[in-house]
Design a protein around this motif. Sequence first.
Motif, mmCIF file in Angstrom:
data_model
loop_
_atom_site.group_PDB
_atom_site.id
_atom_site.type_symbol
_atom_site.label_atom_id
_atom_site.label_comp_id
_atom_site.label_asym_id
_atom_site.label_seq_id
_atom_site.Cartn_x
_atom_site.Cartn_y
_atom_site.Cartn_z
ATOM 1 N N VAL A 191 -97.605 70.657 16.975
ATOM 2 C CA VAL A 191 -98.840 70.986 17.167
ATOM 3 C C VAL A 191 -99.281 71.717 18.520
ATOM 4 O O VAL A 191 -100.061 72.525 18.841
ATOM 5 N N ASN B 52 -94.378 61.759 16.280
ATOM 6 C CA ASN B 52 -94.216 62.662 17.455
ATOM 7 C C ASN B 52 -93.671 64.157 17.393
ATOM 8 O O ASN B 52 -94.128 65.027 18.147
ATOM 9 N N ALA C 150 -94.650 65.938 14.719
ATOM 10 C CA ALA C 150 -95.955 66.828 14.205
ATOM 11 C C ALA C 150 -96.702 66.808 15.700
ATOM 12 O O ALA C 150 -96.949 68.205 15.806
ATOM 13 N N LEU C 151 -96.859 66.164 16.633
ATOM 14 C CA LEU C 151 -97.621 66.311 17.600
ATOM 15 C C LEU C 151 -97.081 67.213 18.647
ATOM 16 O O LEU C 151 -97.876 68.232 18.957
#
Lengths: 172, 710, 107
Positions: B697, B691, B693-694
């Motif tokens: 990004v 989560n 990392a998402l």
Amino acid sequence: MNTETIVFALASALAIVFSLVMLFQRKPVKSVLSLVVTFFGLAILSVLLAAPFIAALQVIVYAGAILVLFLFVIMLLNLEQEAADKETRKIHFYLGILAVLGLGGLVTGLTLRAGNPPVPVGNGPFLIPAKDEIPLLGKVLFTDYLLAFEALSVLLLLAAVGALILSKRRFE
Amino acid sequence: MNYPIWLIPALPLLGFLLNGLASLLYGAAQAQKRGEEWRKAHPDEGHGHDHGSHEAAHGAHDSHDAHGHDHGHHDTGPMLPWALRLFHGVVGVGTVGLATVLSFGILVPYAKSVMSNVEGARPIVETLYHWIQVGGLSIDIAFRIDALSALMLSFVTFVGTLIHLYSVGYMQAEAGYGRFFAYLNLFMFSMLMLVLANNLPMLFIGWEGVGLCSYLLIGYYYDKDFAAAAGKKAFVTNRVGDFGMVLGIFGILALFGTTDFSFVDMARQQQMASGTPLGVYAVCALLFLGACGKSAQVPLYVWLPDAMAGPTPVSALIHAATMVTAGVYLVARCSAVFLLAPDALTLVAWVGAGTAILAASIGLAQNDIKKVLAYSTVSQLGYMFLACGVGAFAIGMFHVFTHAFFKACLFLGSGSVIHALHHEQDMRAMGGLAKKTPATHLTMLVSALAIAGIVPFAGFFSKDQILGSAFAGGHYILFAVGLVTAGMTAFYMFRLYRMTFSGTYRGTPEQESHIHESPLTMTVPLWILGAGSVLTGFLGLPEVFGKNLMVEFLSPSVGKMHAHEVSHATEYLLMAVSLAVAGAGIFLAFKWYTGQDAKFTPGAAPEDIIASPAAHAFFEKTGTLGKVVANKWNVDEGIEALVLSPFRKIGTFLWRGFDALFIDGLVNASAFMVELTGDLVRFFTTGNVRNYALTFVLGVLGFTLYIWMR
Amino acid sequence: MNAVEPMAVAPAAYLTVGTLLFFIGMAGALLKRNALSIFLSIELMMNAANLLLLTYARMRGDISGQVIVFFVIAIAAAEASIGLAMFVALFRARSTVDVDKINLLKW
């Protein structure tokens, strides 16, 4: 089409295809092995970019040492069966794809559209010679980048010690 | 020979330290011992309760058993070992006695030099070091002896020593004996600082010091609610005055650029750094507000009667003879400034006169022997301010001087009576003590005559000259008020005398058998003070009888009196009038209070038992008024309704409305906002790396889009 | 002075390949759940970046780019040793390397 272009096309196709294999492969061992092939492709590209020493490192250190370490760990932990689980959070999956396609499409599109970027030509002692780049690289590493090089050796030592401590039996 | 002046206040300070330390150490040792005894008695309780047992033992050590209704001393605590009592007595009396000897060693040569050369008399100033130096302002720790402080010093040390001596006998059965002497010594230190100070800030140290000691000693029986409350009342009431005092000091600094007493000379020569008539008036009024608080003038007198909750020697020393005269001293010290603002002097005179008659009228109807004396003190202080207000500062100080002797004598006498009767303070339960306690009786009679203003006792000379000054200055109303007050004073003092000493004893025969004369340490001070009540008056004979030594002695400090020419015949007439009024008061008291009456039963209506039929007829006619007077003109209730209850309401509003709703609301709202934000943000904090990392990004995507769009 | 040899293949082609590899790696890092696979994807992203660095170095004719790649590879080795040791320890503690089942990274 000269040979260099053909080699470039083959090497980059190799790299991209096997990286996609790595992406879609659910078994970790096969992922690692396909990544090894990708790295070989990258090594070839490195040679084309007048960096044969880096190409050698790519093969020896990355493919030969790091990825083999991965393989050891995967086999040590016996991770075969765990990779097959189903994705539980759909929203995460779709958002992830959206983000990757969005950002990737954006940047790739930009790169393609922009064409060859205007990079100023360097000068001075670091100019890549037509032949025998490796002696120059060695000279630069042991003169201008000596401090960073030594610091790197300390970092590697610390990493070895850290790995040793982390893999001791248990944290009490 | 030059004696160091600083030793005079330093000696009592030493006494305070020694007595306080010894008292503390003994208290700690006792607590330890009791804790061990307790542990021995409760072996099964283990060691977990050590601390508790210490506290319990300490509480038991310091507490005095409840002892009926009286406000006197309580001899129920454990008596100290004789060696410790000897130590406290010797240190307490010794240091103050030494200070007295020392101060007379300085005073006598100084007085001689002043009397031989009045014009050229210079004050002795002894500077120890610079205390505060800021810019042009320099405040020194410096002691000053001039005529005014010499006069104060003489009776403060003399009367103070006698009262210390008296306390040795009076307080000997008290568990807090050491504490008492420590406080008493601290008081002497503060009072001497006040008297000897060479500048107003230093005077203020002493001023606050005596206030503190007064609080500590009124609340000496701190386990009694009424004593603790009385102490607090005194302290808070004094704060009102002290705020005026501090502002007054700032005002003096603004007017003269110095707080050194050299401003008195500047004022005398009308050299002001700056200032308007209104400014001078304001400064005088503020200083007088401070004096009102300390010297118990209307409307700040209410603390003094309640201060009788302290032990009787304290009442004698602090609340009659010395501390309460500090206000008069302040006004006399700043006399030159007050003379620059005649309106302020008028204010002083009227407040003094009003206090005198108000307190005297309340004193008429009190039945507690110490309360009568307390109101008489307030009334006499009013006289002193009346004198200052009509410009007769020297006469006012003379009254301070004589009053110190006869009022100390009266208080100590009343203490002796209370001691003899085992803590009975209600005069309705006394009577017929003349034969049982002859020394007390005689000394109290003398001092009562002195305060009533009967020739040739001390009070006559000072009081008569106050009235004479008022009359000569053309203040006929003030004169009349003073005269009526004189009559009242004579009446209530002899009402006290008759109810206490005349007739037959109204208690039970069993109690009667226990009545005894006080020990020698108590009677000797009484005799000396009694003699003082007779003799001190001759130091300030009125002009018609020759030279007024007191006025002449004080003239370097308070300036020459404005001689209002009054013929000798008028002066004799005035004396005759005041004597006649005092005589009438005494006669009425003798007629109404025969002292020959039925047994006293507690709870009976006031006056019912004691007064004669003629008095009863009078009381019936003045029914309502009489009750109001007996209830102290309802002043306490009035203050409660007009000042305290609005303040309490404002306080409640600020608490409930402002603090609880607004301030707390702000704090709670911000806390709530943080909580809300936290709840929202927690939604994103899943602990799942993917989560994070998402999110990262997606953030980069958004940022890139923004760059592109721009 | 232009001592740099002209490149036979357009630099933009190299850059495109590097970018594609980078985003393939990113997709793996975001979408895979096996901690080791995520780690592997990150290695791929790092190598894509290396390729870009080499391309720029070649375009500029400056060998400093290759030096940086050298350092990146060395640091990647250090990172891999620590990271893999961590996974081993993690697996010992929780018997899994599925990042969805490990959510200690909060509060």
